[in-house]
Design a protein around this motif. Sequence first.
Motif, PDB file in Angstrom:
ATOM      1  N   MET A  13       0.843  -1.197   0.000  1.00  0.00           N
ATOM      2  CA  MET A  13       0.000   0.000   0.000  1.00  0.00           C
ATOM      3  C   MET A  13       0.876   1.245   0.000  1.00  0.00           C
ATOM      4  N   SER A  14       0.283   2.371  -0.424  1.00  0.00           N
ATOM      5  CA  SER A  14       1.055   3.614  -0.458  1.00  0.00           C
ATOM      6  C   SER A  14       0.129   4.811  -0.286  1.00  0.00           C
ATOM      7  N   ILE A  15       0.756   5.956   0.062  1.00  0.00           N
ATOM      8  CA  ILE A  15       0.006   7.197   0.259  1.00  0.00           C
ATOM      9  C   ILE A  15       0.712   8.311  -0.499  1.00  0.00           C
ATOM     10  N   SER A  16      -0.072   9.148  -1.176  1.00  0.00           N
ATOM     11  CA  SER A  16       0.507  10.327  -1.832  1.00  0.00           C
ATOM     12  C   SER A  16      -0.118  11.578  -1.239  1.00  0.00           C
ATOM     13  N   TYR A  17       0.672  12.674  -1.183  1.00  0.00           N
ATOM     14  CA  TYR A  17       0.205  13.943  -0.626  1.00  0.00           C
ATOM     15  C   TYR A  17       0.425  15.051  -1.648  1.00  0.00           C
ATOM     16  N   ARG A  18      -0.494  16.018  -1.657  1.00  0.00           N
ATOM     17  CA  ARG A  18      -0.345  17.172  -2.553  1.00  0.00           C
ATOM     18  C   ARG A  18      -0.793  18.443  -1.830  1.00  0.00           C
ATOM     19  N   GLN A  19      -0.145  19.551  -2.202  1.00  0.00           N
ATOM     20  CA  GLN A  19      -0.557  20.865  -1.709  1.00  0.00           C
ATOM     21  C   GLN A  19      -1.106  21.630  -2.896  1.00  0.00           C
ATOM     22  N   ARG A  20      -2.376  22.066  -2.796  1.00  0.00           N
ATOM     23  CA  ARG A  20      -3.042  22.627  -3.984  1.00  0.00           C
ATOM     24  C   ARG A  20      -3.875  23.843  -3.602  1.00  0.00           C
ATOM     25  N   GLY A  21      -4.268  24.595  -4.658  1.00  0.00           N
ATOM     26  CA  GLY A  21      -5.198  25.704  -4.498  1.00  0.00           C
ATOM     27  C   GLY A  21      -4.554  26.976  -3.972  1.00  0.00           C
ATOM     28  N   LYS A  22      -5.367  28.037  -4.003  1.00  0.00           N
ATOM     29  CA  LYS A  22      -4.893  29.343  -3.535  1.00  0.00           C
ATOM     30  C   LYS A  22      -4.566  29.331  -2.048  1.00  0.00           C
ATOM     31  N   LYS A  23      -5.312  28.519  -1.296  1.00  0.00           N
ATOM     32  CA  LYS A  23      -5.081  28.481   0.148  1.00  0.00           C
ATOM     33  C   LYS A  23      -3.966  27.511   0.536  1.00  0.00           C
ATOM     34  N   LYS A  24      -3.408  26.815  -0.472  1.00  0.00           N
ATOM     35  CA  LYS A  24      -2.285  25.896  -0.239  1.00  0.00           C
ATOM     36  C   LYS A  24      -2.634  24.820   0.798  1.00  0.00           C
ATOM     37  N   THR A  25      -3.841  24.259   0.676  1.00  0.00           N
ATOM     38  CA  THR A  25      -4.223  23.183   1.586  1.00  0.00           C
ATOM     39  C   THR A  25      -3.714  21.843   1.062  1.00  0.00           C
ATOM     40  N   TRP A  26      -3.641  20.854   1.967  1.00  0.00           N
ATOM     41  CA  TRP A  26      -3.091  19.548   1.627  1.00  0.00           C
ATOM     42  C   TRP A  26      -4.202  18.519   1.421  1.00  0.00           C
ATOM     43  N   PHE A  59      -6.789  20.021   4.293  1.00  0.00           N
ATOM     44  CA  PHE A  59      -5.997  20.072   5.524  1.00  0.00           C
ATOM     45  C   PHE A  59      -5.064  21.290   5.512  1.00  0.00           C
ATOM     46  N   ARG A  60      -4.972  21.964   6.635  1.00  0.00           N
ATOM     47  CA  ARG A  60      -4.126  23.156   6.716  1.00  0.00           C
ATOM     48  C   ARG A  60      -2.643  22.807   6.676  1.00  0.00           C
ATOM     49  N   THR A  61      -2.262  21.660   7.223  1.00  0.00           N
ATOM     50  CA  THR A  61      -0.859  21.253   7.234  1.00  0.00           C
ATOM     51  C   THR A  61      -0.731  19.829   6.714  1.00  0.00           C
ATOM     52  N   LYS A  62       0.458  19.491   6.258  1.00  0.00           N
ATOM     53  CA  LYS A  62       0.707  18.138   5.789  1.00  0.00           C
ATOM     54  C   LYS A  62       0.603  17.146   6.945  1.00  0.00           C
ATOM     55  N   ARG A  63       0.991  17.587   8.137  1.00  0.00           N
ATOM     56  CA  ARG A  63       0.928  16.708   9.298  1.00  0.00           C
ATOM     57  C   ARG A  63      -0.504  16.245   9.567  1.00  0.00           C
ATOM     58  N   ALA A 117      -2.922  15.969   7.390  1.00  0.00           N
ATOM     59  CA  ALA A 117      -3.266  15.016   6.331  1.00  0.00           C
ATOM     60  C   ALA A 117      -2.595  13.666   6.570  1.00  0.00           C
ATOM     61  N   THR A 118      -1.337  13.700   7.015  1.00  0.00           N
ATOM     62  CA  THR A 118      -0.576  12.468   7.245  1.00  0.00           C
ATOM     63  C   THR A 118      -1.190  11.630   8.364  1.00  0.00           C
ATOM     64  N   LEU A 119      -1.591  12.288   9.448  1.00  0.00           N
ATOM     65  CA  LEU A 119      -2.159  11.564  10.576  1.00  0.00           C
ATOM     66  C   LEU A 119      -3.424  10.801  10.182  1.00  0.00           C
ATOM     67  N   GLU A 120      -4.305  11.461   9.431  1.00  0.00           N
ATOM     68  CA  GLU A 120      -5.542  10.792   9.022  1.00  0.00           C
ATOM     69  C   GLU A 120      -5.256   9.690   8.009  1.00  0.00           C
ATOM     70  N   ALA A 121      -4.377   9.973   7.031  1.00  0.00           N
ATOM     71  CA  ALA A 121      -4.070   8.994   5.985  1.00  0.00           C
ATOM     72  C   ALA A 121      -3.434   7.735   6.558  1.00  0.00           C
ATOM     73  N   GLN A 122      -2.519   7.914   7.499  1.00  0.00           N
ATOM     74  CA  GLN A 122      -1.855   6.753   8.085  1.00  0.00           C
ATOM     75  C   GLN A 122      -2.815   5.905   8.917  1.00  0.00           C
ATOM     76  N   GLU A 123      -3.739   6.572   9.601  1.00  0.00           N
ATOM     77  CA  GLU A 123      -4.741   5.829  10.373  1.00  0.00           C
ATOM     78  C   GLU A 123      -5.613   4.994   9.448  1.00  0.00           C
ATOM     79  N   ILE A 124      -6.007   5.588   8.316  1.00  0.00           N
ATOM     80  CA  ILE A 124      -6.833   4.867   7.354  1.00  0.00           C
ATOM     81  C   ILE A 124      -6.052   3.725   6.714  1.00  0.00           C
ATOM     82  N   GLU A 125      -4.793   3.974   6.395  1.00  0.00           N
ATOM     83  CA  GLU A 125      -3.952   2.927   5.806  1.00  0.00           C
ATOM     84  C   GLU A 125      -3.865   1.732   6.749  1.00  0.00           C
ATOM     85  N   SER A 126      -3.746   2.028   8.037  1.00  0.00           N
ATOM     86  CA  SER A 126      -3.657   0.965   9.026  1.00  0.00           C
ATOM     87  C   SER A 126      -4.944   0.155   9.080  1.00  0.00           C
ATOM     88  N   LYS A 127      -6.082   0.841   9.009  1.00  0.00           N
ATOM     89  CA  LYS A 127      -7.364   0.144   9.052  1.00  0.00           C
ATOM     90  C   LYS A 127      -7.557  -0.721   7.817  1.00  0.00           C
TER      91      LYS A 127
END
Length: 375
Positions: free
Chosen positions: A1-14, A32-36, A38-48
């Motif tokens: 499994m893998s996770i990808s992250y992106r920062q997009r838009g005028k507000k630079k959300t993740w 998400f306001r910060t990558k952290r 986004a990472t916390l939620e993504a990793q929890e979901i990956e684990s599930k």
Amino acid sequence: MSISYRQRGKKKTWDYRVFNTNGKVVASNSGFRTKREATLEAQEIESKVAGGLVRTDATLYELWQVWFDLMILPDKDLAKSTKNKYQTRGNYIKKYFSGQKLSDIRFSTYQAFIKECSKSMIRSQVGRMNGDIKRVLQMAKKDGLIFSDFTEGVQIYGEKYRKRQEEKYLHSIQDYKVVLIYLKSKFNYMKSVSPFLLYFLFKTGLRVGEGMATSWDDLDFEKKLGYTYRRFAGDKQEFCSPKTPTSVRYYPLSDDLIIVLQALRKIQDRVLSERGIKNPDNLVFFDYRYGVPTNTAFNKYIKKCLIALEIDCQMTATGTRHTFASYLLSQGVDVWAVAKILGHKNIKQILDTYGHILKEKLEYEFEATRKLVDK
């Protein structure tokens, strides 16, 4: 499994995307306001996902729970009340199928489940239950589980309405006008805000929660327009997202309704000022003693009014919307305009739900038919 992250838009959300071993997206979220964060939620979901979906002996409820955690719970556009409805359906699945493995469920077993659902749910609710389970199975297939699709070809049962259609609205234009006159005679802010709210709903066709959520800032008396973009859950005393994107809309205000609202505002401002009470959300139908009425209290008030007027109708607050729509249609207002005013994206639901004709209009059409066939 893998996770990808992106920062997009005028507000630079993740945002993030979780991929399974086949490279398919099984979960995603954004804003998400910060990558952290986004990472916390993504990793929890990956684990599930890793600990649940890949198991070949998973039960239907276990898969449903993972689907709920991945696809429903993180969705910021869904109101809390809507998520609670998903959870209720999940509990029903858990109770019926208990620890039954997904691979052991057959078509006949599932059809029996649908039949059981129809005993306590109307047909649209049974359809939503079936839709949830279909999406659970689609997710499981994307994750590589192999099983027979027991939902294919299932027949949906259930009554179309819990109440008879004619119990949902006032039956005649005369009743409609009598109720409006009666409500005006009950206008007394010191006693209750309910008659004002009920009058407002009968005059606008707003959903009950939309009416409760209306603030003075949403009303433009000069342009004779109101604006709705949210709902208020009276029983939970909290704001919710609009029911659908088309629910965000402008609606017309009649001259007599504007006069009523302006009078209400004057006395409300005076009473709140004299008592030092805050109306934090600047709500129109804010009771100086109790805040916004609960749904239960409001429905009791409606029942009390109908009994006082000796009107044989079992309608609840939703009936104001039904009556308003029926009245507009009976007076020849274009069905597309009615759909726009009520916040529907097309006319199908208008015709299916509100297409009943009020008594006077029906009698008029009968007479017109007699004249036509006499020729």
